[in-house]
Design a protein around this motif. Sequence first.
Motif, PDB file in Angstrom:
ATOM      1  N   SER A 159       0.812  -1.224   0.000  1.00  0.00           N
ATOM      2  CA  SER A 159       0.000   0.000   0.000  1.00  0.00           C
ATOM      3  C   SER A 159       0.842   1.270   0.000  1.00  0.00           C
ATOM      4  O   SER A 159       0.320   2.363   0.223  1.00  0.00           O
ATOM      5  N   LYS A 160       2.128   1.151  -0.268  1.00  0.00           N
ATOM      6  CA  LYS A 160       2.995   2.341  -0.252  1.00  0.00           C
ATOM      7  C   LYS A 160       2.469   3.407  -1.204  1.00  0.00           C
ATOM      8  O   LYS A 160       2.010   3.085  -2.296  1.00  0.00           O
ATOM      9  N   THR A 161       2.545   4.642  -0.779  1.00  0.00           N
ATOM     10  CA  THR A 161       2.084   5.837  -1.505  1.00  0.00           C
ATOM     11  C   THR A 161       0.558   5.920  -1.640  1.00  0.00           C
ATOM     12  O   THR A 161       0.053   6.894  -2.176  1.00  0.00           O
ATOM     13  N   LYS A 162      -0.167   4.924  -1.177  1.00  0.00           N
ATOM     14  CA  LYS A 162      -1.633   4.952  -1.316  1.00  0.00           C
ATOM     15  C   LYS A 162      -2.271   5.522  -0.051  1.00  0.00           C
ATOM     16  O   LYS A 162      -1.799   5.272   1.051  1.00  0.00           O
ATOM     17  N   PRO A 163      -3.370   6.272  -0.238  1.00  0.00           N
ATOM     18  CA  PRO A 163      -3.977   6.935   0.920  1.00  0.00           C
ATOM     19  C   PRO A 163      -4.669   5.971   1.889  1.00  0.00           C
ATOM     20  O   PRO A 163      -5.090   4.881   1.507  1.00  0.00           O
ATOM     21  N   VAL A 164      -4.789   6.434   3.113  1.00  0.00           N
ATOM     22  CA  VAL A 164      -5.364   5.627   4.181  1.00  0.00           C
ATOM     23  C   VAL A 164      -6.784   5.163   3.849  1.00  0.00           C
ATOM     24  O   VAL A 164      -7.150   4.027   4.152  1.00  0.00           O
ATOM     25  N   ASN A 165      -7.577   6.019   3.185  1.00  0.00           N
ATOM     26  CA  ASN A 165      -8.965   5.594   2.926  1.00  0.00           C
ATOM     27  C   ASN A 165      -9.026   4.399   1.973  1.00  0.00           C
ATOM     28  O   ASN A 165      -9.888   3.534   2.093  1.00  0.00           O
ATOM     29  N   SER A 166      -8.070   4.311   1.037  1.00  0.00           N
ATOM     30  CA  SER A 166      -8.034   3.144   0.132  1.00  0.00           C
ATOM     31  C   SER A 166      -7.668   1.887   0.909  1.00  0.00           C
ATOM     32  O   SER A 166      -8.236   0.815   0.705  1.00  0.00           O
ATOM     33  N   ILE A 167      -6.711   2.040   1.810  1.00  0.00           N
ATOM     34  CA  ILE A 167      -6.274   0.892   2.612  1.00  0.00           C
ATOM     35  C   ILE A 167      -7.426   0.434   3.502  1.00  0.00           C
ATOM     36  O   ILE A 167      -7.699  -0.761   3.650  1.00  0.00           O
ATOM     37  N   ARG A 168      -8.112   1.403   4.065  1.00  0.00           N
ATOM     38  CA  ARG A 168      -9.242   1.087   4.946  1.00  0.00           C
ATOM     39  C   ARG A 168     -10.341   0.320   4.195  1.00  0.00           C
ATOM     40  O   ARG A 168     -10.926  -0.629   4.709  1.00  0.00           O
ATOM     41  N   GLU A 169     -10.599   0.725   2.956  1.00  0.00           N
ATOM     42  CA  GLU A 169     -11.615   0.006   2.170  1.00  0.00           C
ATOM     43  C   GLU A 169     -11.209  -1.448   1.938  1.00  0.00           C
ATOM     44  O   GLU A 169     -12.027  -2.357   2.018  1.00  0.00           O
ATOM     45  N   GLN A 226       4.324   4.444   9.871  1.00  0.00           N
ATOM     46  CA  GLN A 226       3.938   4.906  11.205  1.00  0.00           C
ATOM     47  C   GLN A 226       2.592   5.636  11.172  1.00  0.00           C
ATOM     48  O   GLN A 226       1.707   5.396  11.989  1.00  0.00           O
ATOM     49  N   GLU A 227       2.463   6.535  10.214  1.00  0.00           N
ATOM     50  CA  GLU A 227       1.234   7.334  10.116  1.00  0.00           C
ATOM     51  C   GLU A 227       0.032   6.469   9.797  1.00  0.00           C
ATOM     52  O   GLU A 227      -1.048   6.622  10.360  1.00  0.00           O
ATOM     53  N   LYS A 228       0.220   5.536   8.880  1.00  0.00           N
ATOM     54  CA  LYS A 228      -0.904   4.690   8.468  1.00  0.00           C
ATOM     55  C   LYS A 228      -1.311   3.720   9.578  1.00  0.00           C
ATOM     56  O   LYS A 228      -2.495   3.501   9.821  1.00  0.00           O
ATOM     57  N   GLN A 229      -0.327   3.162  10.239  1.00  0.00           N
ATOM     58  CA  GLN A 229      -0.629   2.208  11.305  1.00  0.00           C
ATOM     59  C   GLN A 229      -1.502   2.865  12.364  1.00  0.00           C
ATOM     60  O   GLN A 229      -2.424   2.254  12.896  1.00  0.00           O
ATOM     61  N   ALA A 230      -1.215   4.122  12.649  1.00  0.00           N
ATOM     62  CA  ALA A 230      -1.962   4.834  13.685  1.00  0.00           C
ATOM     63  C   ALA A 230      -3.424   5.052  13.287  1.00  0.00           C
ATOM     64  O   ALA A 230      -4.281   5.231  14.147  1.00  0.00           O
ATOM     65  N   GLN A 231      -3.698   5.018  11.998  1.00  0.00           N
ATOM     66  CA  GLN A 231      -5.055   5.332  11.523  1.00  0.00           C
ATOM     67  C   GLN A 231      -5.889   4.116  11.143  1.00  0.00           C
ATOM     68  O   GLN A 231      -7.073   4.234  10.859  1.00  0.00           O
ATOM     69  N   LEU A 232      -5.274   2.951  11.107  1.00  0.00           N
ATOM     70  CA  LEU A 232      -6.021   1.739  10.771  1.00  0.00           C
ATOM     71  C   LEU A 232      -6.331   0.962  12.046  1.00  0.00           C
ATOM     72  O   LEU A 232      -5.662   1.156  13.052  1.00  0.00           O
ATOM     73  N   PRO A 233      -7.330   0.076  12.010  1.00  0.00           N
ATOM     74  CA  PRO A 233      -7.636  -0.712  13.203  1.00  0.00           C
ATOM     75  C   PRO A 233      -6.409  -1.495  13.694  1.00  0.00           C
ATOM     76  O   PRO A 233      -5.528  -1.843  12.913  1.00  0.00           O
ATOM     77  N   ALA A 234      -6.406  -1.750  14.987  1.00  0.00           N
ATOM     78  CA  ALA A 234      -5.214  -2.315  15.631  1.00  0.00           C
ATOM     79  C   ALA A 234      -4.892  -3.718  15.143  1.00  0.00           C
ATOM     80  O   ALA A 234      -3.748  -4.170  15.269  1.00  0.00           O
ATOM     81  N   ASP A 235      -5.858  -4.431  14.582  1.00  0.00           N
ATOM     82  CA  ASP A 235      -5.540  -5.798  14.149  1.00  0.00           C
ATOM     83  C   ASP A 235      -5.033  -5.856  12.706  1.00  0.00           C
ATOM     84  O   ASP A 235      -4.813  -6.939  12.176  1.00  0.00           O
ATOM     85  N   ALA A 236      -4.838  -4.712  12.066  1.00  0.00           N
ATOM     86  CA  ALA A 236      -4.165  -4.734  10.761  1.00  0.00           C
ATOM     87  C   ALA A 236      -2.727  -5.193  10.995  1.00  0.00           C
ATOM     88  O   ALA A 236      -2.131  -4.895  12.026  1.00  0.00           O
ATOM     89  N   GLU A 237      -2.212  -5.944  10.022  1.00  0.00           N
ATOM     90  CA  GLU A 237      -0.872  -6.531  10.181  1.00  0.00           C
ATOM     91  C   GLU A 237       0.068  -5.798   9.230  1.00  0.00           C
ATOM     92  O   GLU A 237      -0.153  -5.783   8.028  1.00  0.00           O
TER      93      GLU A 237
END
Length: 225
Positions: free
Chosen positions: A26-36, A54-65
């Motif tokens: 998901s590098k360079t891709k926005p958080v909302n795309s990853i969340r979907e 670091q930034e993305k991990q903080a914004q996704l649910p904790a069980d994302a790997e």
Amino acid sequence: MNFNRENVDRIRKEIEPFGARLLAVSKTKPVNSIRELYDYGQKAFGENYVRELQEKQAQLPADAEWHFIGHLQSNKVKYISSFVSQIHGVDSLRLLQEIDKLAGKNKRIQNCFLQIFIATEETKFGLSFEEALAILNSPLLHQLKNILINGFMGMASFTDDANKVRTEFKALRKFFDEQKNQFNAPTINLKELSMGMTSDYKIALEEGSTLVRIGSAIFGERINS
Ligand SMILES: *Cc1c(COP(=O)(O)O)cnc(C)c1O
């Protein structure tokens, strides 16, 4: 829809018979795309840049790997050490020592893949088979208490020549098979082979990949990466 659902469905079907797993890069891709994509059931994501991870991990649910698949500098390990599931690109004992130190502070065992150089291009990072063996056999490695080398990662040459790509993956698979049961040490348990990207994951699966790292086929082409 910010990811290519048809491709995700197809890739899931393709890797299923091999028992492999999908790492969505998901590098360079926005958080909302990853969340979907997360909401669509994909839990494992690969990132190349420490700050972005670091930034993305903080914004996704904790069980994302989260997997770090880029080239990791020793002085940046501290930013991801508390949460990163798998570090793919380890290419020195010094880096392993730093990872171990921080994993200890975080009271974790850190999974690491040694990155093995299998391509013929000069731009790719990684260890030769000999260098990897030197690390695996090093008494310094076996002193570490907070890392587990649980597999290898490799990138094939960037070429249309499928036979060349196959030969490179085959060589890594052979090395993996040869080393799998050679070590009776708590720091080594070779189970995973991280091989294959959008352009070559089908070949990688046929050659024994357990984890394919796929970005563009899922999220579209990157503008700059
Ligand atoms: C970017 C990247 C990928 C994904 O590449 P795609 O061609 O977009 O699938 C896989 N592995 C590594 C190490 C990468 O840097």
